[in-house]
Structure formats: C-alpha cells, structure tokens
Motif scaffolding. Structure first.
Motif, PDB file in Angstrom:
ATOM      1  N   MET A 286      26.149 -16.424   7.316  1.00  0.00           N
ATOM      2  CA  MET A 286      27.490 -16.898   6.968  1.00  0.00           C
ATOM      3  C   MET A 286      28.445 -15.722   6.779  1.00  0.00           C
ATOM      4  O   MET A 286      29.613 -15.793   7.161  1.00  0.00           O
ATOM      5  N   THR A 287      27.946 -14.600   6.234  1.00  0.00           N
ATOM      6  CA  THR A 287      28.823 -13.428   6.087  1.00  0.00           C
ATOM      7  C   THR A 287      29.193 -12.851   7.451  1.00  0.00           C
ATOM      8  O   THR A 287      30.082 -12.021   7.560  1.00  0.00           O
ATOM      9  N   LEU A 288      28.470 -13.286   8.492  1.00  0.00           N
ATOM     10  CA  LEU A 288      28.826 -12.831   9.845  1.00  0.00           C
ATOM     11  C   LEU A 288      29.729 -13.843  10.546  1.00  0.00           C
ATOM     12  O   LEU A 288      30.041 -13.696  11.718  1.00  0.00           O
ATOM     13  N   GLY A 289      30.095 -14.907   9.827  1.00  0.00           N
ATOM     14  CA  GLY A 289      31.080 -15.840  10.366  1.00  0.00           C
ATOM     15  C   GLY A 289      30.534 -17.179  10.822  1.00  0.00           C
ATOM     16  O   GLY A 289      31.278 -18.013  11.311  1.00  0.00           O
ATOM     17  N   LEU A 290      29.218 -17.401  10.668  1.00  0.00           N
ATOM     18  CA  LEU A 290      28.684 -18.709  11.051  1.00  0.00           C
ATOM     19  C   LEU A 290      28.846 -19.694   9.899  1.00  0.00           C
ATOM     20  O   LEU A 290      28.829 -19.312   8.740  1.00  0.00           O
ATOM     21  N   THR A 291      28.979 -20.984  10.249  1.00  0.00           N
ATOM     22  CA  THR A 291      28.954 -22.001   9.206  1.00  0.00           C
ATOM     23  C   THR A 291      27.497 -22.201   8.800  1.00  0.00           C
ATOM     24  O   THR A 291      26.579 -21.729   9.485  1.00  0.00           O
TER      25      THR A 291
ATOM     26  N   ILE B 100      32.179 -18.406   2.119  1.00  0.00           N
ATOM     27  CA  ILE B 100      31.722 -17.145   2.727  1.00  0.00           C
ATOM     28  C   ILE B 100      32.169 -17.087   4.184  1.00  0.00           C
ATOM     29  O   ILE B 100      32.720 -16.089   4.649  1.00  0.00           O
ATOM     30  N   THR B 101      31.922 -18.194   4.916  1.00  0.00           N
ATOM     31  CA  THR B 101      32.247 -18.241   6.347  1.00  0.00           C
ATOM     32  C   THR B 101      33.730 -17.989   6.584  1.00  0.00           C
ATOM     33  O   THR B 101      34.095 -17.202   7.471  1.00  0.00           O
ATOM     34  N   ALA B 104      34.498 -14.403   6.082  1.00  0.00           N
ATOM     35  CA  ALA B 104      33.998 -13.606   7.203  1.00  0.00           C
ATOM     36  C   ALA B 104      34.967 -13.703   8.376  1.00  0.00           C
ATOM     37  O   ALA B 104      35.241 -12.719   9.052  1.00  0.00           O
ATOM     38  N   LYS B 105      35.502 -14.916   8.574  1.00  0.00           N
ATOM     39  CA  LYS B 105      36.382 -15.135   9.738  1.00  0.00           C
ATOM     40  C   LYS B 105      37.751 -14.486   9.580  1.00  0.00           C
ATOM     41  O   LYS B 105      38.355 -14.108  10.577  1.00  0.00           O
TER      42      LYS B 105
END
Ligand SMILES: Nc1ncnc2c1ncn2[C@@H]1O[C@H](COP(=O)(O)OP(=O)(O)O)[C@@H](O)[C@H]1O
Ligand SMILES: [Mg+2]
Lengths: 305, 269
Positions: A286-291, B100-101, B104-105
């Motif tokens: 999630m910290t890499l942008g995934l849900t 968090i998502t 991150a975005k």
C-alpha cells in the motif's frame, strides 16, 4: 475446435496450436487427435479406457502433450494412462484437464496415471487443472498418480490447480529405488465452497533416494483444503516436505503431515505453515500505491507463481 | 468602458495576487506541515505535540536516541499509524484522514527500517510495483547497481528469507528510488549494510536529491549521513528538541555536554 475448446487447451497446456512432438488430445471421453514420433509411441488401451505412452531408452529433448478437456455436463470420464520411460531418456510430459461445464449436471474426470521410470531416466511432468462454465453443475477432478522410480531416475512433478474446480482429491504415491529423486511442487487455489484434498505417500526404499515436496495453497471464501502427506524413510535417504497455506475469509485448511523413519540413516523434515496474509506485506504494498485489494492480489499471485 | 476596465483590473489584480502567493509559497516551498501531533500507546506518550515544517527540495536528517519516536513519526507521515490528535498538511492539502494508498499516490514514500519479506514476489516485481509499472528493465537494472546489487543476479530473486538483512535493505532503497516520490522517508537505511561502501549509499541519496523534485528525509545516527543534510531535526523523548540548518545543529550534537552525544546516538564512521 471451437473457441471454448481452444481456450481450455490454452489454460491447461499453454497450447495455441497443435503441439510439436507426441500428443494425444482427449475430449469428452474420446481421443480426438494423436501423434507419435520415432521415439515415443502412444497406444490406445484395448481392455479399458486410456493410453500407454512408451518412450524409448535414451530419448532426449522430446515432449508429450496429453491434455483432456470436458465440455459436456453429466459426464464422468475415467481414464488409465501408463507411462513407460526407457533408461536414460529425458522427456517433458504435459498433462492436465480443463472442464467447461455450462450445465447443472456434474462433469467429472478421474485420471489414473502410472509412471514406470527406468534407470537414469528423467521426467518433467506438468499437470494443470482448471474449471469454468456458468452452469451450477459440479466440476470434479480426481487425479491419481503412481510413480515408480528405478535406480538414479528423476521425476519433477508440477501440479497446478488454477481455478474453478468444485471438488478434487489428488493422490500421489511414489516408490523410490537407490539414488532416485522426486521433486514435487504443488499450487492450489480454492474459492467459494470448493474442496481440495491432497494425499502424498512416498516410500524412500533405496539408499540415497530423496524427495522434496513443496505445496503452496490459497484458500478463499468458504473453501476447505486438506493436505496429507506420509513420507517413509526405509533406507539412508532424505525427505523434505513443506506446505504453506494462506487462509482467507471463512476458509478452512487442515495440514496433516507424517514422517516415518524406519532406518537410522533416514533424514526427514517436515515444515508446515498456515496463516493469513501478513499485515506488514499488505502495508508495504500500500505504501507503494496499491489498494488493499490490489496488494492482496499481488501477494497471492506471487505466492502461487 | 469604465466598468469594463475595472473588471479587467480586478481580474488582473486577482491574477497578480495569485502569482505573488504562489511565488511566495514557492520561495518558502512548504511541503509538509505537522501540527500538534500526539501519539500515545499503552499509557505511554510516544509523540508529544510535534510541530514540524518541512520545505521542498531539502535533504533532511532526523536523528535522536533509540526509542525517541523517530520511526513512529515516519509511520504517521505515511499513514501507517494514526495520530491521536493533530493535523498533517502535504502540499497545502490536509491529508490527516488519507489512507496509506492515497498518501503513496500523492507522492509520499517510505523505506522501512525492517524491510518486509514476500514469498513469491521478486525484486523485479517489487521495483515494477514501486514505479507504478512504468519502469523499463534497463532502468530497474541501473537502480539495482546504484544500490550495489548486480542486476543480473538479483532481478529475478524472490524477496524472501533467503536474502540477507543487508540485501533486503538495499532492495528496499531501490524500491524507493524507483517510486520517485515528492517526499521519501528512509528509516535507518545504513543499518546492516556496513560491508557496502558507504560512499555508494550516500551518492544514491545525493542523486535522488539532484534528480527528484522533492525532499528526502533520512532517519539516521550516522555522522556521514548527517553531513549531507541541509537541515537536521533532533528528536528526543517524543519532542522536537532542535530543528535547523546542519551548520547550527551539528556543533550542538557533538558538544561534550550534550546528552545525546554521551548516549552515543551519533556514530562516527
Ligand atoms: N504501536 C505501539 N504500541 C506500543 N508502543 C509503541 C508503538 N509504537 C511505538 N512504540 C514505542 O514507542 C517508542 C518509540 O518507538 P520508535 O518510534 O520505534 O522509536 P525510534 O525509531 O526513535 O527508535 C518505543 O518505546 C516503542 O516501543
Ligand atoms: Mg526506529
């Protein structure tokens, strides 16, 4: 072949076109295409349903495709396939069964495969199982694999049940002679109310024989999985069984490993783990942008790869 | 005609005002504001009313004794922990309730102090995910070699328990280099990679700082990392004890009567 048949073949055997080398394609209980080579013969059994696959000694770099597809509901297919692999041969065998059931009746394929692998021969056996179809009819697959490994023979077995199989009981039995090796890797995913049961029975009879079983599975929804293994060390031998399951939703996973040493030189290891997806893995992705859902999917796909 | 001129003037005026505002904020370049952040667990006050302003395009090093709350602060910025009270503003936007998502975005990245292992996911998978699936293989390889890993050897390795702590740390750094965030936080990146020449690690941060439009925040005890900072923040016992230019803070950290120095929270290499 129609679209459905082509799609099933792609799923289970990665086949886009007719394969090279020896093959036998079976659909709804009948052989629909067959090819043999100078070194590999395929003989249809006379007294019962099935084929004998005979690989000559010293055959190298050849493959055999024997996919089975079922597209009719209300059909139970029972087939006996016997593989005779000659001394020092080295071949790849791609089996697998795909069911497309759009009816409300059960479609079932029970394949009984026996391997006789002669001295020094090596076999890579890939078996994929897959079910689909909009019907409520069950898709049942019960493969049974019997393996006899002669001196210094090697078998690598990759067994994958991708999706959509309502119920499966898979039995694998191996008898191993001196210096032989067996490497099994299993991947299973169950969803909804599916049931999957795996039973491994391995007898390490010969000196310096070894087995490695690695099972990874994901159980989602209300599915139930059972893993049973029994490895007997009857000589100076090495056995390693690892089974690792991810459990989700209301699924249930039972792991029942057994190792039995009947010789002081037998060395046997069993590792079993069942657990949900680690929270820190989800958080990292999630910290890499995934849900959260995307993260879950990545973790499961990677785990079953 | 007069009316028209006035309306034109007022539009023009608005535009000028906006321009002045934006150039002011650009000058100031405020990227992150933490306002009165408090965080307690098990009746223990871990962060006590933290107020911090972080500017754009800065290299910031956070230091302080073990257990002073540095990792907790980083997790609160990333959204992994929720503060009991207080506000987080990122690029003028209140992100206190962002997931968090979402964080991150919008450009926040975080390299964990303890990297997470994944059965089945490879270094390549993780770098691809980090980059938002936009990275070319040759760029991924370059990032890996920047962190001191031979791409050929590592690209298809699973990020599992077979890797050493140092290898996992480097992969973690590579992931953040691939992510290209506006704000990247590294939590003790030097831990466990003592064999790797320190210069490489430092040049990774310096390269990121040069090429990225954004700020880098490094939690570290290492004197050589403190030396590449623009600003240093000293946290102790859940409060910001000092925050200022490296030139102001470094002498304080190394003064003989400083508790932090005596407790050896700074390691010279
Ligand atoms: N979720 C939590 N529950 C209980 N205690 C916590 C939690 N998170 C952090 N702590 C405690 O807060 C203190 C600060 O931790 P941490 O932020 O990891 O410090 P640092 O990174 O500066 O070494 C430690 O005493 C730690 O045990
Ligand atoms: Mg910490």
């Amino acid at each position: 072949m129609d679209k459905i048949e082509k799609a099933l073949l792609k799923q289970i055997a990665d086949l886009e076109t007719i394969p090279v080398g020896a093959y036998n394609i079976r659909e709804n209980g009948e052989g629909i295409a067959k090819n043999t080579t100078a070194n590999i013969d395929i003989v249809t059994k006379k007294n019962k349903s099935g084929i004998d696959i005979i690989v000559k000694a010293n055959t190298k770099n050849e493959s055999v495709h024997i996919p089975v597809i079922l597209t009719n509901g209300g059909f139970r297919d029972l087939v006996y396939n016997d593989f005779y692999i000659g001394e020092n041969a080295d071949v790849v065998i791609i089996a697998g069964c795909g069911i497309h059931n759009s009816t409300c009746e059960t479609a079932e394929h029970d394949g009984i495969h026996s391997f006789h692998i002669e001295k020094g021969a090596r076999v890579r056996y890939i078996e994929k199982h897959y079910g689909e179809g909009a019907g409520v009819g069950d898709r049942i697959l019960n493969p049974e694999t019997k393996i006899n490994l002669c001196e210094n023979a090697i078998m690598e077995m990759e067994s994958v049940q991708i999706k959509g199989v309502t119920s499966t009981i898979r039995k694998t039995e191996a008898n191993m002679e001196k210096g032989s090796r067996l490497i099994i890797s299993e991947r299973i995913m169950t969803t909804e109310n599916q049931i999957a049961k795996t039973i491994f029975d391995v007898n390490l009879n010969g000196k310096d024989s070894s087995v490695h079983v690695a099972s990874r599975s994901v159980a989602e929804d209300n599915s139930v999985q059972e893993f049973i293994s029994n490895v007997k060390g009857n000589a100076k031998c090495f056995g390693h069984v690892e089974c690792d399951a991810i459990i989700m939703g209301n699924a249930k996973v039972i792991s029942d490993p057994k190792i039995e040493a009947n010789n002081i030189e037998a060395s046997l290891i069993h590792e079993a783990a069942i657990g949900k997806i680690a929270g820190e893995q989800l958080i990292k992705l999630m910290t890499l942008g995934l849900t959260e859902k995307e993260a879950e999917k990545q973790i499961i796909n990677g785990f079953l790869k | 005609m007069v009316k028209y001129t006035i309306s034109l003037f007022s539009r023009y005026n608005k535009y000028i005002k906006k321009y002045i505002e934006s150039s002011l904020s650009r000058k100031e370049g405020r990227m992150l504001e933490l306002k009165e952040i408090c965080f307690s667990r098990d009746n223990k006050k871990i962060l006590k009313n933290i107020n911090l302003n972080i500017d754009d395009n800065k290299m910031i090093v956070i230091t302080g004794p073990n257990g002073s709350g540095k990792s907790t602060l980083a997790k609160i910025i990333m959204g992994i922990e929720k503060p009991d009270s207080g506000k987080i503003i990122f690029n003028q936007k209140d992100i206190t309730n962002f997931s968090i998502t979402e964080r991150a975005k919008i450009g926040i990245g975080f390299a964990f102090q303890q990297p997470v292992k994944f059965k089945g996911l490879t270094v390549k998978d993780l770098i691809e995910i980090s980059s938002g699936n936009s990275i070319k293989v040759c760029d991924a390889c370059e990032i890996l070699s920047d962190v001191g890993l031979c791409a050929q050897e590592y690209l298809n390795r699973e990020v599992n328990g077979e890797l050493s702590g140092g290898e996992l740390k480097r992969i973690e750094i590579a992931m953040l280099a691939a992510k290209q965030s506006r704000l990247t936080i590294f939590d003790e990146p030097e831990a466990g990679i003592d064999l790797w020449s320190f210069n490489n690690l430092i040049s990774v941060f310096e390269n990121m700082h040069d090429n990225l439009k954004g700020s880098i925040m490094i939690i570290s005890h290492q004197e050589r990392i403190l030396n590449i900072a623009d600003d240093i923040i000293l946290i102790s016992d859940g409060v910001v004890q000092k925050h200022g230019k490296k030139e102001e803070i470094l002498p304080y950290l190394f003064s003989k009567d400083n508790l932090c120095y005596k407790n050896k929270c700074i390691q010279s290499s």
